[in-house]
Design a protein around this motif. Sequence first.
Motif, PDB file in Angstrom:
ATOM      1  N   ALA A 142      46.846  40.474  30.192  1.00 33.11           N
ATOM      2  CA  ALA A 142      46.450  41.788  30.112  1.00 33.11           C
ATOM      3  C   ALA A 142      45.640  41.761  28.735  1.00 33.11           C
ATOM      4  O   ALA A 142      44.843  42.690  28.832  1.00 33.11           O
ATOM      5  CB  ALA A 142      47.970  42.764  29.857  1.00 33.11           C
ATOM      6  N   GLU A 143      45.699  41.129  27.650  1.00 35.21           N
ATOM      7  CA  GLU A 143      44.997  40.867  26.578  1.00 35.21           C
ATOM      8  C   GLU A 143      43.505  40.430  26.946  1.00 35.21           C
ATOM      9  O   GLU A 143      42.700  40.971  26.563  1.00 35.21           O
ATOM     10  CB  GLU A 143      45.662  39.979  25.652  1.00 35.21           C
ATOM     11  CG  GLU A 143      46.748  40.634  24.826  1.00 35.21           C
ATOM     12  CD  GLU A 143      47.300  39.650  23.993  1.00 35.21           C
ATOM     13  OE1 GLU A 143      46.632  38.755  23.549  1.00 35.21           O
ATOM     14  OE2 GLU A 143      48.335  39.891  23.376  1.00 35.21           O
ATOM     15  N   GLU A 144      43.435  39.506  27.894  1.00 35.20           N
ATOM     16  CA  GLU A 144      42.299  39.244  28.005  1.00 35.20           C
ATOM     17  C   GLU A 144      41.370  40.377  28.954  1.00 35.20           C
ATOM     18  O   GLU A 144      40.143  40.453  28.680  1.00 35.20           O
ATOM     19  CB  GLU A 144      42.111  37.800  29.030  1.00 35.20           C
ATOM     20  CG  GLU A 144      41.057  37.431  29.417  1.00 35.20           C
ATOM     21  CD  GLU A 144      40.326  36.814  28.427  1.00 35.20           C
ATOM     22  OE1 GLU A 144      38.802  36.852  28.387  1.00 35.20           O
ATOM     23  OE2 GLU A 144      40.759  36.412  27.441  1.00 35.20           O
ATOM     24  N   ALA A 145      42.196  41.137  29.794  1.00 32.27           N
ATOM     25  CA  ALA A 145      41.458  42.353  30.451  1.00 32.27           C
ATOM     26  C   ALA A 145      41.018  43.494  29.423  1.00 32.27           C
ATOM     27  O   ALA A 145      40.051  43.940  29.415  1.00 32.27           O
ATOM     28  CB  ALA A 145      42.520  42.727  31.357  1.00 32.27           C
ATOM     29  N   LEU A 146      41.994  43.605  28.439  1.00 28.66           N
ATOM     30  CA  LEU A 146      41.791  44.566  27.354  1.00 28.66           C
ATOM     31  C   LEU A 146      40.569  43.938  26.478  1.00 28.66           C
ATOM     32  O   LEU A 146      39.537  44.852  26.208  1.00 28.66           O
ATOM     33  CB  LEU A 146      42.951  44.568  26.533  1.00 28.66           C
ATOM     34  CG  LEU A 146      43.891  45.479  27.172  1.00 28.66           C
ATOM     35  CD1 LEU A 146      45.392  45.451  26.401  1.00 28.66           C
ATOM     36  CD2 LEU A 146      43.707  46.911  27.422  1.00 28.66           C
TER      37      LEU A 146
END
Length: 209
Positions: A142-146
């Motif tokens: 999720a962090e990479e997508a954010l």
Amino acid sequence: MTQISIEKYKDIYFKDVVSLLVSSFESKFFHRQNLTSNNIEDILDHIWNIKQEDLGYLHFVAKNDKKIVGVILIRVGNSLKSDNKIPLFSLCCRYGFFNILFFLFKLYFLTISMSKDCYIEHIAVDKSMRGKGVGKLLISYAEEALRNMKFRSLFLVVAESNPAKHLYYREGFKDVEHINSPFKGYFIGISKWIFMKKDIISNKYRKIL
């Protein structure tokens, strides 16, 4: 070795995700409620309306051999307005007025956010898969997508008594505020919470700034 894959949420996963959430948060869902797991799943089936195309959320599931074993839901903007009306009269007739009213208040206090920025509404892992890195993988994905969406911080709220807070600390989240909420204590059964934040901006981008 356990093989976990992460993919975007699809509407066909709805019932599996609801079942996972109910089993993961059963102590909160059952608090002061005269309802069974099947009752709660049925109620959520009628009132929860997050769709795969809703751009107000970032929604991923973790799979192990085609079984959904984890889920993360992050609010990243304004959610789509739904035309679906909650069948309150029908639900009240089936489960009782108090049960439904109390449950709606419970959901409100579970999902209310202290942040207008991207915020983890929930993260859940199947009991049989805890301690195997599923939660860490969901957060990292999720962090990479954010970061790709240009977000710089991620927020969440966790109960002080929840062992999951140690995972968040290991992943770089830090305490922002300790909260004592009598309302959450009454409706959810837990009054002490920690509001946490993590800076997710990459080192490469931080150097440019």
